[in-house]
Design a protein around this motif. Structure first.
Motif, short mmCIF file in Angstrom:
data_model
loop_
_atom_site.label_atom_id
_atom_site.label_comp_id
_atom_site.label_asym_id
_atom_site.label_seq_id
_atom_site.Cartn_x
_atom_site.Cartn_y
_atom_site.Cartn_z
N PHE A 102 55.22 45.29 64.00
CA PHE A 102 53.80 45.32 64.33
C PHE A 102 53.01 45.24 63.02
O PHE A 102 53.32 45.94 62.05
N ASN A 103 51.97 44.42 63.01
CA ASN A 103 51.11 44.28 61.83
C ASN A 103 49.76 44.94 62.06
O ASN A 103 49.24 44.92 63.18
N GLY A 104 49.22 45.50 61.00
CA GLY A 104 47.90 46.08 61.07
C GLY A 104 46.84 45.00 61.27
O GLY A 104 47.12 43.80 61.17
N PRO A 105 45.60 45.40 61.52
CA PRO A 105 44.56 44.43 61.88
C PRO A 105 44.11 43.55 60.73
O PRO A 105 43.59 42.46 60.94
N HIS A 106 44.28 44.01 59.48
CA HIS A 106 43.77 43.26 58.33
C HIS A 106 44.84 43.11 57.25
O HIS A 106 45.58 44.04 56.97
N HIS A 107 44.91 41.92 56.67
CA HIS A 107 45.75 41.69 55.50
C HIS A 107 45.04 40.65 54.64
O HIS A 107 44.26 39.83 55.15
N HIS A 108 45.31 40.67 53.33
CA HIS A 108 44.57 39.75 52.46
C HIS A 108 45.24 39.66 51.09
O HIS A 108 45.84 40.62 50.61
N TYR A 109 45.10 38.52 50.48
CA TYR A 109 45.49 38.29 49.09
C TYR A 109 44.63 39.16 48.18
O TYR A 109 43.42 39.31 48.40
N VAL A 110 45.24 39.72 47.14
CA VAL A 110 44.51 40.53 46.16
C VAL A 110 44.56 39.82 44.81
O VAL A 110 45.62 39.68 44.20
N THR A 111 43.43 39.36 44.33
CA THR A 111 43.36 38.67 43.05
C THR A 111 43.37 39.67 41.89
O THR A 111 42.78 40.75 42.00
N PRO A 112 44.02 39.35 40.77
CA PRO A 112 43.99 40.23 39.59
C PRO A 112 42.58 40.49 39.08
O PRO A 112 42.34 41.48 38.38
N LYS A 113 41.64 39.61 39.46
CA LYS A 113 40.26 39.81 39.01
C LYS A 113 39.65 41.10 39.56
O LYS A 113 38.66 41.60 39.03
N PHE A 114 40.23 41.62 40.65
CA PHE A 114 39.71 42.86 41.22
C PHE A 114 40.08 44.08 40.38
O PHE A 114 39.47 45.13 40.53
N TYR A 115 41.09 43.97 39.52
CA TYR A 115 41.55 45.12 38.74
C TYR A 115 40.68 45.25 37.50
O TYR A 115 41.04 44.85 36.40
N THR A 116 39.52 45.84 37.70
CA THR A 116 38.49 45.86 36.65
C THR A 116 38.79 46.84 35.52
O THR A 116 38.10 46.83 34.50
N SER A 211 46.98 49.12 47.71
CA SER A 211 46.61 49.33 46.30
C SER A 211 46.78 50.77 45.82
O SER A 211 46.21 51.13 44.78
N GLN A 212 47.57 51.59 46.56
CA GLN A 212 47.77 52.97 46.13
C GLN A 212 48.46 53.07 44.78
O GLN A 212 48.35 54.09 44.09
N GLU A 213 49.22 52.03 44.41
CA GLU A 213 49.97 52.06 43.16
C GLU A 213 49.06 51.92 41.94
O GLU A 213 49.47 52.19 40.81
N MET A 214 47.82 51.52 42.16
CA MET A 214 46.88 51.31 41.06
C MET A 214 46.11 52.59 40.76
O MET A 214 46.00 53.49 41.61
N GLY A 215 45.56 52.66 39.55
CA GLY A 215 44.73 53.79 39.17
C GLY A 215 43.39 53.75 39.89
O GLY A 215 43.02 52.74 40.51
N GLN A 216 42.64 54.83 39.77
CA GLN A 216 41.38 54.94 40.51
C GLN A 216 40.39 53.84 40.13
O GLN A 216 39.72 53.27 40.99
N GLY A 217 40.33 53.51 38.85
CA GLY A 217 39.39 52.47 38.41
C GLY A 217 39.70 51.13 39.02
O GLY A 217 38.80 50.40 39.47
N ASP A 218 40.99 50.79 39.03
CA ASP A 218 41.37 49.51 39.63
C ASP A 218 41.15 49.51 41.14
O ASP A 218 40.75 48.49 41.72
N ARG A 219 41.43 50.65 41.79
CA ARG A 219 41.19 50.73 43.24
C ARG A 219 39.72 50.55 43.56
O ARG A 219 39.37 49.89 44.55
N GLU A 220 38.85 51.11 42.73
CA GLU A 220 37.42 50.94 42.95
C GLU A 220 37.04 49.46 42.79
O GLU A 220 36.19 48.94 43.53
N GLY A 221 37.69 48.78 41.85
CA GLY A 221 37.45 47.35 41.69
C GLY A 221 37.92 46.56 42.90
O GLY A 221 37.27 45.60 43.33
N VAL A 222 39.05 46.97 43.48
CA VAL A 222 39.57 46.31 44.67
C VAL A 222 38.61 46.52 45.85
O VAL A 222 38.32 45.59 46.60
N ILE A 223 38.14 47.75 46.00
CA ILE A 223 37.21 48.05 47.09
C ILE A 223 35.94 47.20 46.97
O ILE A 223 35.50 46.57 47.93
N LYS A 224 35.37 47.18 45.76
CA LYS A 224 34.14 46.40 45.56
C LYS A 224 34.41 44.91 45.77
O LYS A 224 33.60 44.20 46.39
#
Length: 251
Positions: A102-116, A211-224
């Protein structure tokens, strides 16, 4: 499925809710047959039952679904059941394990540009893909004898409860369409052309790779980054990254 500790979800109730919210599973079987492919998969909407246990613990649950008899995977299941019964085993349960994904409702490519945070500091980032999924393993029971009362009862219960689940939980109708709205003769004809399947879940595993493996700053970049996409999928991923990041930080 690779269950990296930072992404793995160990709570059965959480995985069961993922299944309820996303009931279209992918049934995969590996049945030796002279006529059909060894490995087959089909998209099937499921009903999840969670029976009470004698010790009060939460059971993994039971999945119920149905398939068209013309589906090659259904034909392989029926062939395996017939061979088993010819050997004197009257059980409807096959010996081979099956998998439902079973797959969750959303999936997406994550670009390295999000890791601010990490990208400008070291450049040591690569693309990935965020998603959520649950996998259920167990033995399958096959209800395919249209002359059997057991099969008739199972299929009637299955189609009624699956329709009600979809009409109320997915469509949110207060006055849902019901199987009884269709002519009985029509429904009976359709039931003769499907098989019922029931899988008692022996193992239920899953993950939220958000993105749990990333630090808080990078996660904030992913969210934004996902919020700025301005799409429903982007918002869904952003919300899940925040939720899963908060759970990780609060452990």
């Amino acid at each position: 499925m690779y269950l990296r500790a930072v992404h793995a979800e160990a709570q059965i109730a959480v995985l069961q809710q993922l299944i309820r919210d996303n009931p279209l599973g992918i049934l995969t079987t590996a049945i030796k047959s002279p006529l059909y492919p060894l490995i087959q998969s089909s998209h099937i909407p499921f009903v999840l039952d969670v029976p009470e246990t004698t010790d009060g613990s939460l059971s993994n649950g039971v999945l119920r679904g149905h398939m068209a008899k013309q589906n090659p995977q259904a034909k392989a299941l029926m062939e395996a059941l017939a061979a088993q019964q010819e050997q004197g085993n009257a059980s409807l349960e096959l010996s081979d394990e099956v998998l439902v994904l079973f797959n969750g409702p959303h999936h997406h490519y994550v670009t390295p540009k999000f890791y601010t945070e990490t990208k400008p500091a070291t450049g040591k980032v690569v693309p990935t893909w965020n998603y959520a999924a649950a996998q259920a393993y167990g033995k399958i029971r096959v209800y395919c004898d249209s002359k059997s009362e057991e099969t008739t009862t199972f299929l009637q219960k299955q189609i009624e409860e699956l329709s009600n689940q979809s009409e109320t939980s997915i469509m949110k109708y207060s006055s849902p369409w019901q199987v009884s709205d269709a002519p009985v003769s029509y429904v009976d004809l359709l039931k003769k052309n499907i098989i019922g399947i029931e899988i008692t879940i022996d193992r239920l595993q899953g993950k939220f790779k958000m993105s749990q493996e990333m630090g808080q700053g990078d996660r904030e970049g992913v969210i934004k980054g996902f919020e700025d996409l301005g799409t429903d999928v982007g918002k869904g991923i952003a919300d899940m990254v925040k939720e899963r990041g908060d759970l990780k930080d609060n452990k």
